[in-house]
Design a protein around this motif. Sequence first.
Motif, mmCIF file in Angstrom:
data_model
loop_
_atom_site.group_PDB
_atom_site.id
_atom_site.type_symbol
_atom_site.label_atom_id
_atom_site.label_comp_id
_atom_site.label_asym_id
_atom_site.label_seq_id
_atom_site.Cartn_x
_atom_site.Cartn_y
_atom_site.Cartn_z
ATOM 1 N N LYS A 293 24.905 107.760 -88.324
ATOM 2 C CA LYS A 293 25.448 107.904 -86.968
ATOM 3 C C LYS A 293 24.335 108.133 -85.959
ATOM 4 C CE LYS A 293 29.135 110.295 -86.134
ATOM 5 N NZ LYS A 293 30.127 111.397 -86.151
ATOM 6 N N THR A 299 29.999 104.463 -87.764
ATOM 7 C CA THR A 299 30.873 105.451 -87.115
ATOM 8 C C THR A 299 31.650 106.286 -88.127
ATOM 9 O OG1 THR A 299 32.725 103.883 -86.942
ATOM 10 C CG2 THR A 299 31.149 103.942 -85.114
ATOM 11 N N THR A 322 28.876 99.842 -86.435
ATOM 12 C CA THR A 322 28.752 99.531 -85.013
ATOM 13 C C THR A 322 28.253 98.090 -84.897
ATOM 14 O OG1 THR A 322 26.443 100.217 -84.892
ATOM 15 C CG2 THR A 322 28.132 101.933 -84.549
ATOM 16 N N ASP A 541 33.494 113.753 -82.147
ATOM 17 C CA ASP A 541 32.272 113.222 -82.727
ATOM 18 C C ASP A 541 31.169 114.289 -82.706
ATOM 19 O OD1 ASP A 541 30.844 110.682 -83.665
ATOM 20 O OD2 ASP A 541 29.541 111.331 -82.015
ATOM 21 N N ASN A 597 25.874 108.183 -76.626
ATOM 22 C CA ASN A 597 26.927 107.651 -77.498
ATOM 23 C C ASN A 597 28.130 107.139 -76.732
ATOM 24 O OD1 ASN A 597 25.606 108.238 -79.976
ATOM 25 N ND2 ASN A 597 26.206 110.389 -79.783
ATOM 26 N N ARG A 600 29.289 103.486 -77.431
ATOM 27 C CA ARG A 600 29.775 103.347 -78.815
ATOM 28 C C ARG A 600 31.181 103.929 -78.951
ATOM 29 N NH1 ARG A 600 29.845 106.970 -83.043
ATOM 30 N NH2 ARG A 600 28.425 108.425 -82.004
ATOM 31 N N ILE A 604 34.839 102.095 -79.736
ATOM 32 C CA ILE A 604 35.734 102.432 -80.844
ATOM 33 C C ILE A 604 37.166 102.584 -80.341
ATOM 34 C CG2 ILE A 604 36.304 104.207 -82.536
ATOM 35 C CD1 ILE A 604 33.284 104.759 -82.759
#
Length: 821
Positions: A293, A299, A322, A541, A597, A600, A604
């Motif tokens: 990560k 992920t 990713t 996260d 992040n 990303r 998601i």
Amino acid sequence: MTTSLNLDKSLFFTLPNGLRVMVCQQRSWQTCYVSMSVKAGHFYDPEDCQGLSHLLEHAMFLGSRHLPKPNSINTLVEQCGGTINAWTGTEYANYHFDCQSDALTKLLPAFADMLRTPLMDKAAIRKEIQSIDAEFQFKLKDDLRRLYQIHKETCNPEHPFSKFSVGSGEIFNSHTMDELHQRLQSFHSQYYCGRNMALCIATPFAPSRIKELVAQSFNMLRAGAQAAAEWPALYLPEQLGIQINIVPLQTARRMIVTFALPGLHNDYRTKPLNYLSHLLGDEGEGSLLAYLKSCNWVTNLIAGSGIEGDDFKDFNVSFQLTPTGLNRRFEILNALFAYIDIIKVGVLEPWRYQEKARLAMLATEFDDNPKPLSAACEYAQHLFSYSFEEIPLLHATVEDYDLHSIERALSYFVPQNIRVKTIAPNLPTDRKCRYYDAHYQVAPLPAEMLEALATPEPITALSLPPPNPYLSDDYHLTLPERGFDQPKLIDSSRGLRTWFAQDHQFHSPKGDIYISFDTEAFSVGLQATAAKRIWLAALNDHLQEKYYRADIAGLHYRIYGHQAGFTLHTRGFSNQQTTLAMQLLHSILTFEPGEENFERLKGIQAQGLHNSLMNKPTNRLFSRLSVLIQRNTQAPVELLKAVQDCSLDTVQTLRKQAFGRYFVEAFMHGNWSSEEAIQFARTLNTTCRNATGAPLSRSVTRLPAGVRLFHEVTCEHDDAAVVFYLQAPGSTLQDTALCMVLDQILAAPFFNVLRTEKQLGYVVGTGFVPHNQHPGVTFYVQSPTTSATELLNADYFVSQSASSGTGFLPFLLDKYSAKPA
């Protein structure tokens, strides 16, 4: 493994016909759980009639000597307060039911009659073939089913796993009905016999009493012979050390690394695969997932899943990739094998294994989510592989540290023994799988890659987990206090309310804490909902590494959004839970997502919303129903664009507004004293300084009585579906109870008429559906052959519309079809 049965009061015996039986007494229960395992899964299907075992499973419910009408056994079980179902797996089929304990004497003979003397009426079988085909059509656009078929086509064609397990109308209709009927009878005669079946019963009654009932019910079962189970290797040598490209229907990027193993999962003393999955699947600091990560390659990671049989096991390490990670697959594989090298050294330290065994013991001893029917099914199957003396040891909480067993398992975790599946759009492919039209490609992994992975580059950021700081020696029970058996308001000031109740029923050293935030800035409008969704993803996260050790030590947490804001829910052992809750609360109030992040995490969320638009039609309809009934609930198709357009500045601005003024309602329930609860409430009050707001409305849309409203959703799925929703006139306890009873009364006849008799579809059912505690009942059906309009006009729906005198009127209907009306 399921471990929810207490085996201290168990009886094992074998009937004269060879039927192995396990009776497990659970004195405090009021329900019985029964499972019959039959060594007659799809591995035993004839080559020219694949899916026959699945068809027989369906045919078993179409009437028996003493209950001749189709689904009579279903109706009888439901009248006794239970459910009945079945499944067909690789080597085994399973039939199982639960019921009120006093009904077992009536149901067990009926269950035996169903298994011993099915009628297999040809006309009923012809209809059931339509159900099997509807099930097959239903899964045509299921990526998991497509992946499973590719798995079958890339293993040893001589191994029975390669057979098509579901069956279809095309396969069955290639035989005359007389031929098919004869095959079903022969299959049943050969495999549904005493020596090829095993029974598990969990009951509050004394085993000696149940033994007599079992003998009366099953003594007439023919003895027969146990099915042979000698298969060739699952994979040929050229099917290892390969890479498989697969193009999915949904937007997905995954890499699944499969290690081909013998039946190591059968080692119940050491359980080496459980230990290795515990280490490989770690999510804390220094873990493989944490490192990948931090590189923005992965992920999520799941270790240990995979197909298994009596003598084979696939151990999967599955990575959610990713976009960057999709192009760095070799580096990810290198990190995997570098971590495996670290594990090979770490297993020399017994304390880590012993800690894992202690975690397993705590999970078993204080299991607050038992699944007794699943456990009964599992034990029924175990009766084929283990002796009566070994069965009680299978889920023993004390595991034996055996370095040789662990090192033997690790010897299979080498590059030459892997199969690497990559699932992503636009990968090169050169073939299509049968039945599901999925595109894939198979190629050997380059020899130089396998050689490099055999001696991977070390990675200093990787390390095995340290001792778990959340494990405790103190799991004491708090004495119950008078007046706290029901929720009691212990703090109410400004915009905060805290409630408390003790557990006076289960007497477990556990509890739950809910802290709900009502935040207008995160709730009203598409932009607010999108920003909240991304902020929650970033927060979770951020917390994953830090609190993973708490999670595996029985201190769980979840932070999730709802229509008025979001909620923090902690659960598990009470002794450290208030500390964990306050630590998480501090993170909630102070965390701000950063740039590193953001894209990303936003990607998601967008991918998840996009994939939800490809859900099966009934799922789409239930999602839309929630949007229509609950305020501040957004449709995925609209929320998708809002998420894609959301900027970091927007999230940060709305987050600041949300925590500038909010309302908090907390509920603490479980193994705490009132003094501890009051102290927690004070700390919560001090911490939530900006709790000066008012609660937001959670009212539902009140549908007009006596009026049918129609709402249509269109999509590209080939099936049509209808969800018929009846909203109760109020939200009283009586309304709720009546809805539940109505669902129970109508479930069996609705299923029997629309699915078994009329063959309108494979997905057919009813359900109790509350929205914000306002009760309602739904009827739903999904069909690959019948249009939404025809489904709507089915007699059963029409009869429900006419029943306006019940007080539960049909208010809303969702129609779903491939083409707009």
